[in-house]
Design a protein around this motif. Structure first.
Motif, PDB file in Angstrom:
ATOM      1  N   TYR A  16       0.855  -1.186   0.000  1.00  0.00           N
ATOM      2  CA  TYR A  16       0.000   0.000   0.000  1.00  0.00           C
ATOM      3  C   TYR A  16       0.893   1.239   0.000  1.00  0.00           C
ATOM      4  O   TYR A  16       1.847   1.311   0.784  1.00  0.00           O
ATOM      5  CB  TYR A  16      -0.874   0.022   1.262  1.00  0.00           C
ATOM      6  CG  TYR A  16      -1.898   1.141   1.302  1.00  0.00           C
ATOM      7  CD1 TYR A  16      -3.199   0.916   0.876  1.00  0.00           C
ATOM      8  CD2 TYR A  16      -1.564   2.411   1.763  1.00  0.00           C
ATOM      9  CE1 TYR A  16      -4.149   1.927   0.905  1.00  0.00           C
ATOM     10  CE2 TYR A  16      -2.511   3.431   1.788  1.00  0.00           C
ATOM     11  CZ  TYR A  16      -3.805   3.180   1.363  1.00  0.00           C
ATOM     12  OH  TYR A  16      -4.751   4.193   1.388  1.00  0.00           O
ATOM     13  N   CYS A  38       0.567   5.611  -0.057  1.00  0.00           N
ATOM     14  CA  CYS A  38      -0.343   6.749  -0.025  1.00  0.00           C
ATOM     15  C   CYS A  38      -0.233   7.528  -1.326  1.00  0.00           C
ATOM     16  O   CYS A  38       0.856   7.909  -1.749  1.00  0.00           O
ATOM     17  CB  CYS A  38      -0.033   7.653   1.161  1.00  0.00           C
ATOM     18  SG  CYS A  38      -0.376   6.844   2.726  1.00  0.00           S
ATOM     19  N   ASN A  85      -3.903   4.855  -3.140  1.00  0.00           N
ATOM     20  CA  ASN A  85      -5.216   5.483  -2.987  1.00  0.00           C
ATOM     21  C   ASN A  85      -5.273   6.880  -3.590  1.00  0.00           C
ATOM     22  O   ASN A  85      -4.260   7.498  -3.908  1.00  0.00           O
ATOM     23  CB  ASN A  85      -5.563   5.563  -1.503  1.00  0.00           C
ATOM     24  CG  ASN A  85      -4.737   6.630  -0.822  1.00  0.00           C
ATOM     25  OD1 ASN A  85      -3.569   6.444  -0.578  1.00  0.00           O
ATOM     26  ND2 ASN A  85      -5.344   7.775  -0.541  1.00  0.00           N
ATOM     27  N   CYS A 137      -7.021   6.127   4.839  1.00  0.00           N
ATOM     28  CA  CYS A 137      -6.040   5.118   4.417  1.00  0.00           C
ATOM     29  C   CYS A 137      -6.196   3.823   5.207  1.00  0.00           C
ATOM     30  O   CYS A 137      -6.035   2.740   4.652  1.00  0.00           O
ATOM     31  CB  CYS A 137      -4.622   5.671   4.532  1.00  0.00           C
ATOM     32  SG  CYS A 137      -4.230   6.805   3.178  1.00  0.00           S
ATOM     33  N   HIS A 182       0.596  11.306   9.730  1.00  0.00           N
ATOM     34  CA  HIS A 182      -0.319  10.469   8.948  1.00  0.00           C
ATOM     35  C   HIS A 182      -0.137   8.964   9.196  1.00  0.00           C
ATOM     36  O   HIS A 182      -1.079   8.265   9.544  1.00  0.00           O
ATOM     37  CB  HIS A 182      -0.180  10.802   7.464  1.00  0.00           C
ATOM     38  CG  HIS A 182      -1.151  10.082   6.586  1.00  0.00           C
ATOM     39  ND1 HIS A 182      -2.508  10.094   6.802  1.00  0.00           N
ATOM     40  CD2 HIS A 182      -0.967   9.299   5.502  1.00  0.00           C
ATOM     41  CE1 HIS A 182      -3.114   9.361   5.882  1.00  0.00           C
ATOM     42  NE2 HIS A 182      -2.200   8.854   5.086  1.00  0.00           N
ATOM     43  N   GLU A 203      -2.505   6.278  11.146  1.00  0.00           N
ATOM     44  CA  GLU A 203      -3.055   5.109  10.427  1.00  0.00           C
ATOM     45  C   GLU A 203      -2.776   3.834  11.214  1.00  0.00           C
ATOM     46  O   GLU A 203      -3.652   2.989  11.408  1.00  0.00           O
ATOM     47  CB  GLU A 203      -2.344   4.950   9.078  1.00  0.00           C
ATOM     48  CG  GLU A 203      -2.982   5.641   7.916  1.00  0.00           C
ATOM     49  CD  GLU A 203      -2.268   5.227   6.625  1.00  0.00           C
ATOM     50  OE1 GLU A 203      -2.093   4.016   6.388  1.00  0.00           O
ATOM     51  OE2 GLU A 203      -1.873   6.119   5.870  1.00  0.00           O
TER      52      GLU A 203
HETATM   53 ZN   LIG Z   1      -2.268   7.490   3.558  1.00  0.00          ZN
END
Ligand SMILES: [Zn+2]
Length: 470
Positions: free
Chosen positions: A27, A29, A69, A227, A252, A256
């Motif tokens: 993953y 961002c 994302n 996220c 961030h 998360e």
């Molecule tokens: Zn993120």
């Protein structure tokens, strides 16, 4: 070949073992879509694209899931929509801004040689997952409702007597330090200065959704929860690698990680956290006020995307990158050489030395050294030439033919190839009648156009003149 990556959470480089080698999960961002992406965003896109390519090489293209994302709900988007589409209802204007900006981003990173991620989820399509995580956090005592907001409490997380990680572990910051450094004018609905927003009420006209946790007014999510929700939906409660720029570590990614671990009672969100370093311009911080702020689009107007990509990869992803014109020019020369030598080679296998370098925490500097060595062998051996080309393609280069590469450069220079060819024919005729004054004049005329002539012999032994842009 064993992959090894540096993990920001544990501050160590260690062997990478995927949870499921049949589905390796990454993953990263992605952009908040309200404006052209700058080249710092371009660096992140290229670094995680390279990681995606390395994982595909090791585990097979069909066994890697890469999620990047799109943040399409944000105050900056609302401001931009109101500015760019006055008179249009805000929600409609927001849709226009996010769709345009997403398309721009997609075009830009494609030009930089980035493969499309497996999934590009949009935040606004994952509101039910966000609500579900928020409900779990409230039920678990990690979050609370105040004045129609839902807030996450890092203090509650660190007070919990469980296997949970400690809040602040990723950024290596203690809660006490954060409290000491907090601003004085803290929002009145927060119990503690370090609490952060999971959900907030929408202002009139703003996008809004039914709220979680018994809140009756509609609202919208905070950034961090987006996220956690998208990673959960597409990769599960725990996955292999979470990536992003170093500027995202705090708050961030810290947030998360806190949300996901507390919601699912887990000690980890991702097994590895990977972060790319900052980018500066000619040894200065990139900023609009200094006048050295570049979007990817600005640079693509002057350079092919592959030149920008190579310039990024010359620096190891964790190091700060100093973007200089000199470095870009050097990349352009390298690619001209590579294209001329190898763009038309077919078959071949990526060279072991380059793959090995990348397996060691994406050591691109060592990979380039391997490529230079291969480049030298490639001019003598057809097999090495094919392997050289295969290596470059694996890295996202040589997406064009040699003719297209040269043609684009000529087009960008504004020189008409037909005119050049006809001048060369005139010059050849002048030389044949030993009118060297005229042939020199034509050479000078071409030089003034930026065209460099190369006189050589063809396969039949006859003299031929080729040309390229200086
Ligand atoms: Zn993120």
């Amino acid at each position: 070949m064993q992959l090894r990556f540096y993990d920001t959470l544990t501050r160590e480089k260690r062997p990478f073992e995927p949870i499921d080698p049949k589905n390796v999960r990454l993953y990263a961002c992605g952009p908040t879509v309200y404006d052209f992406a700058h080249i710092g965003n371009g660096r992140a896109a290229i670094v995680f694209d390279l990681l995606f390519r390395v994982l595909r090489h090791h585990y097979g293209a069909e066994h890697v899931t890469y999620v990047r994302n799109i943040t399409d709900v944000d105050d900056k988007i609302n401001v931009r929509a109101a500015r760019d589409y006055p008179g249009v209802p805000l929600n409609e204007a927001i849709r226009k801004v996010t769709e345009e900006t997403f398309q721009q981003y997609q075009d830009d990173v494609t030009a930089l040689g980035c493969l499309p991620p497996t999934v590009q989820p949009r935040a606004t399509e994952h509101i039910p997952e966000m609500r579900a995580i928020i409900e779990k956090l409230v039920a678990g005592g990690f979050a609370y409702v105040a004045e129609d907001h839902v807030l996450f409490s890092p203090q509650a997380m660190n007070a919990a007597d469980t296997m949970l990680p400690r809040y602040g572990a990723l950024a290596r910051r203690s809660l006490d330090e954060m409290i000491a450094g907090a601003r004085v004018d803290v929002a009145p609905y927060k119990r503690d200065v370090t609490d952060f927003v999971l959900w907030k009420p929408s202002k009139p006209g703003e996008p809004s959704w039914p709220s979680p946790a018994g809140i009756t007014v509609s609202g919208r999510p905070g950034w961090h929860i987006e996220c956690s929700a998208m990673a959960w939906k597409h990769l599960g409660e725990r996955f292999d690698i979470h990536g992003g720029g170093i500027d995202l570590v705090f708050p961030h990614h810290e947030n998360e990680l806190a949300q996901t671990c507390c919601a699912f009672h887990a000690d980890r969100m991702a097994n590895f956290w990977m972060h790319n370093g900052f980018l500066q311009i000619e040894s200065e911080k990139m900023s609009k006020s200094l006048g050295n702020f570049f979007t990817i689009r600005d640079l693509l107007a002057d350079w092919p995307g592959e030149v920008l990509r190579l310039t990024m990869l010359k620096t190891h992803y964790r190091s700060p990158l100093d973007w200089t014109l000199k470095s870009v020019e050097e990349s352009a020369r390298m690619l001209d050489d590579w294209y001329a030598l190898a763009a038309d080679a077919v078959g071949g296998e990526p060279a072991a030395a380059a793959v090995e370098a990348l397996s060691d925490d994406l050591n691109t500097a060592q990979m380039l050294a391997a490529l230079h060595a291969l480049r030298h062998q490639a001019s003598a051996s057809e097999k090495d030439r094919a392997d050289f080309a295969a290596t470059l393609r694996m890295l996202g280069f040589l997406s064009q033919t040699a003719a297209e590469w040269k043609g684009r450069k000529q087009q960008a220079s504004g020189v008409d190839p037909a005119r050049v060819e006809s001048l060369i024919a005139e010059r050849t005729a002048a030389r044949a009648r030993k009118d060297f004054k005229e042939s020199d004049r034509i050479r000078d005329e071409l030089a003034a156009m930026g065209v460099v002539l190369k006189d050589g012999r063809g396969a039949d032994g006859k003299s031929v003149t080729t040309w390229e842009m200086a």
